[in-house]
Write an enzyme that holds these catalytic residues in place. Structure first.
Site, PDB file in Angstrom:
ATOM      1  N   LEU A  16       0.807  -1.216   0.000  1.00 37.31           N
ATOM      2  CA  LEU A  16       0.000   0.000   0.000  1.00 37.31           C
ATOM      3  C   LEU A  16       0.842   1.270   0.000  1.00 37.31           C
ATOM      4  CD1 LEU A  16      -2.806  -0.977   2.564  1.00 37.31           C
ATOM      5  CD2 LEU A  16      -3.048  -0.760   0.089  1.00 37.31           C
ATOM      6  N   GLY A  19       7.286   4.223   4.118  1.00 37.68           N
ATOM      7  CA  GLY A  19       7.820   5.371   4.832  1.00 37.68           C
ATOM      8  C   GLY A  19       9.305   5.208   5.018  1.00 37.68           C
ATOM      9  N   GLY A  20       9.897   6.051   5.862  1.00 37.88           N
ATOM     10  CA  GLY A  20      11.336   6.011   6.040  1.00 37.88           C
ATOM     11  C   GLY A  20      11.835   4.751   6.718  1.00 37.88           C
ATOM     12  N   LYS A  42       1.676  -3.120   9.218  1.00 36.04           N
ATOM     13  CA  LYS A  42       2.812  -2.192   9.177  1.00 36.04           C
ATOM     14  C   LYS A  42       4.030  -2.953   9.669  1.00 36.04           C
ATOM     15  CE  LYS A  42       4.398   2.357  10.789  1.00 36.04           C
ATOM     16  NZ  LYS A  42       4.025   3.595  11.507  1.00 36.04           N
ATOM     17  N   ASP A 148       3.078  14.879  14.843  1.00 32.73           N
ATOM     18  CA  ASP A 148       2.990  14.731  13.388  1.00 32.73           C
ATOM     19  C   ASP A 148       1.543  14.871  12.914  1.00 32.73           C
ATOM     20  OD1 ASP A 148       4.078  14.424  10.874  1.00 32.73           O
ATOM     21  OD2 ASP A 148       4.115  12.238  10.945  1.00 32.73           O
TER      22      ASP A 148
END
Length: 527
Positions: A16, A19-20, A42, A148
């Protein structure tokens, strides 16, 4: 690098987003009697899974999010480790981020109604307050700060629910790993002044970030985005902050007043809790004579803006349940080429497009947007330079941005992006990576087209525009030009990809075919 087919007890359907330090996968859980349920997985990226600090950060996030039981926060169902895989499993949500909502609205010459923007932020306040109120086993406050809060981390489902996402960099008392002194975490354009200055943070920092989100949803303009991160932080900490009422005259006065208070530069002048801001927003919505059921109105807005995405995701779920092969997943975001204009930048070129009448989906919700025509343009233009600059905020220790933004577009779009051999997504592509002086590389691959590889040093934000020649064109020009084996320049089609050194986040991409050859890398070093 291909995704695994199985992680723990979950079957992996596809990729999907990335990220870092982690990637997001769509998974499926099998149960007794044919029970199946889609989930989101994740996991730490394979090449980072043995990094002790990153593992600790990941575990910190899982621990804290699993303890937040609130309808406006994404629910974590499981934390697992299997075959060197460290992962967490979350509920699958059908919907879009507020960032996608803003981009799609702009692409259709519409605006998010101010009352619904207030509702989305009020729901976010509720979830955020639940996180802020977390305590440890002894009942002591954890002092959690999300750090964030941004349009990409507020999610709206097609049914009209609002969910707060991604506590990966949240600060709290029990955290085993945290930011080193003099460094920053979070998206620059959504930081509070104290966050920009690397000063101590509390929950009021997140209130400021929510104020930015509300401002941008109502006005359809970026508030603090500038050409680079340093100018962005200067805008947040030093420059005058415009009143929402002046930038968006169609906004009800009560909602504009809530936004203005949330954006006060001094924490003591803001709402002291997210719950206080939520109560103010609900009262402002009542004063604005908003009488519709907010969830239903929001669901109507989503169905009108995203009929294509709703159908794609419903078809995906049907195929997942049926056990059919999934060859492609809908991208995490939509209309990524659409950039919102920034307050005070190119107002004339953008206001006319935004002022077009919206479709009559729900008349009472769209009247305010239509009022932007005429008087709104003059009010926005008159604002520029009207307020005096406040005295500069005293500088704290120098801050060091932690990440660099990598933005890649290809023609045609949909090419697979692999960074240092690890597949990270498809174009149009955007990713924040840790800043470094170590050279990396990315490769674009697309069936029927020549692959392209570029080296880069992630010491500053960078953007590329790359054209992928069709294989048939490359073969034809290579065979028809015998000089390519004698040291002469290669065919035009093999020299067609270009690099763009244009880190201006609020501008559209430059046309294909224009190249800046002054540097080998689009990242500029600071001396």
């Amino acid at each position: 690098m291909d995704e695994p087919t199985q992680i723990g007890r979950y079957h992996v359907v596809g990729h999907l987003a990335s990220g870092g330090m982690a990637e997001i996968l769509l998974g499926k859980l099998f149960g007794p009697s044919g029970f199946e349920r889609p989930v989101v997985i994740k996991r730490i990226l394979p090449h980072l899974v043995r990094n002790a600090e990153l593992r600790s950060m990941f575990l910190d996030e899982a621990r804290v999010v699993a303890r937040i039981q609130h309808p406006n926060v994404v629910h974590v169902q499981e934390l697992g480790e299997s075959d060197d895989e460290l992962f967490m499993v979350m509920e699958y949500l059908e919907g879009e981020s507020v960032l996608s909502l803003l981009r799609r609205s702009l692409s259709k010459h519409e605006m998010v109604p101010a009352a619904l923007a207030a509702h989305i932020v009020a729901q976010s306040c509720a979830g955020l307050h639940a996180a802020h109120e977390l305590t440890d086993a002894a009942g002591e406050p954890l002092g959690l700060v999300h750090r964030d809060v941004s349009p990409s981390n507020v999610f709206v489902t097609y049914a009209g629910a609002v969910k707060l996402l991604d506590f990966g960099i949240a600060k709290f008392a029990e955290r085993k790993t945290d930011t080193e002194a003099g460094t920053l975490k979070g998206k620059f354009a959504y930081m509070s002044p104290e966050q920009c200055l690397a000063a101590p943070l509390d929950r009021r920092s997140d209130v400021f970030s929510l104020g930015i989100v509300l401002f941008e949803m109502v006005s359809a303009r970026r508030l603090f985005a500038r050409e680079n991160s340093l100018l962005t932080m200067k805008a947040i900490t030093e420059q005058s902050i415009p009143s929402l009422a002046k930038v968006a005259p169609h906004c009800p006065a009560g909602i504009a007043a809530v936004c203005d208070r949330a954006l006060q530069r001094q924490p003591e002048d803001r709402y002291q809790t997210a719950a206080e801001m939520r109560r103010a927003l609900l009262e402002a919505m009542r004063d604005a004579s908003f009488h519709e059921v907010p969830d239903e109105a929001l669901a109507g807005l989503m169905s009108g803006l995203f009929p294509d995405r709703i159908e794609q995701k419903q078809d995906l779920l049907r195929r997942v349940v049926a056990g059919s092969e999934i060859t492609q997943l809908p991208g995490a975001d939509v209309d990524s080429s659409v950039e919102l204009p920034t307050v005070g930048v190119s107002q004339l070129s953008h206001t006319s497009a935004l002022a077009l009448p919206a479709r009559r989906r729900r008349k009472s919700l769209w009247v305010a947007a239509v009022l932007l025509v005429g008087g709104g343009i003059g009010a926005v233009l008159a604002f520029q330079g009207a307020e005096p600059e406040p005295p500069p905020v005293a500088a704290s220790e120098p801050v060091v941005p932690e990440t660099a933004s990598v933005r890649i577009r290809s023609n045609p779009a949909g090419a697979q992006v692999a960074i240092d051999g690890v597949r990270r997504g498809v174009t149009p592509f955007e990713l924040d990576v840790p800043r470094s002086d170590v050279e990396s590389s990315f490769t674009l691959t697309l069936d029927g087209h020549e692959s392209v590889t570029r080296a880069f040093v992630p010491d500053q934000d960078g953007r590329w525009e790359l054209a992928l020649p069709a294989l048939a064109e490359v073969e034809a020009e290579t065979t028809s030009d015998p000089t390519t084996e004698t040291g002469a320049p290669p065919p035009r089609s093999m020299r067609h990809s270009v690099m763009m050194r244009t880190p201006r986040m609020h501008e559209s991409a430059a046309p294909m075919g224009m190249a800046d050859t002054s540097m080998d890398s689009p990242f500029r070093r600071f001396n």
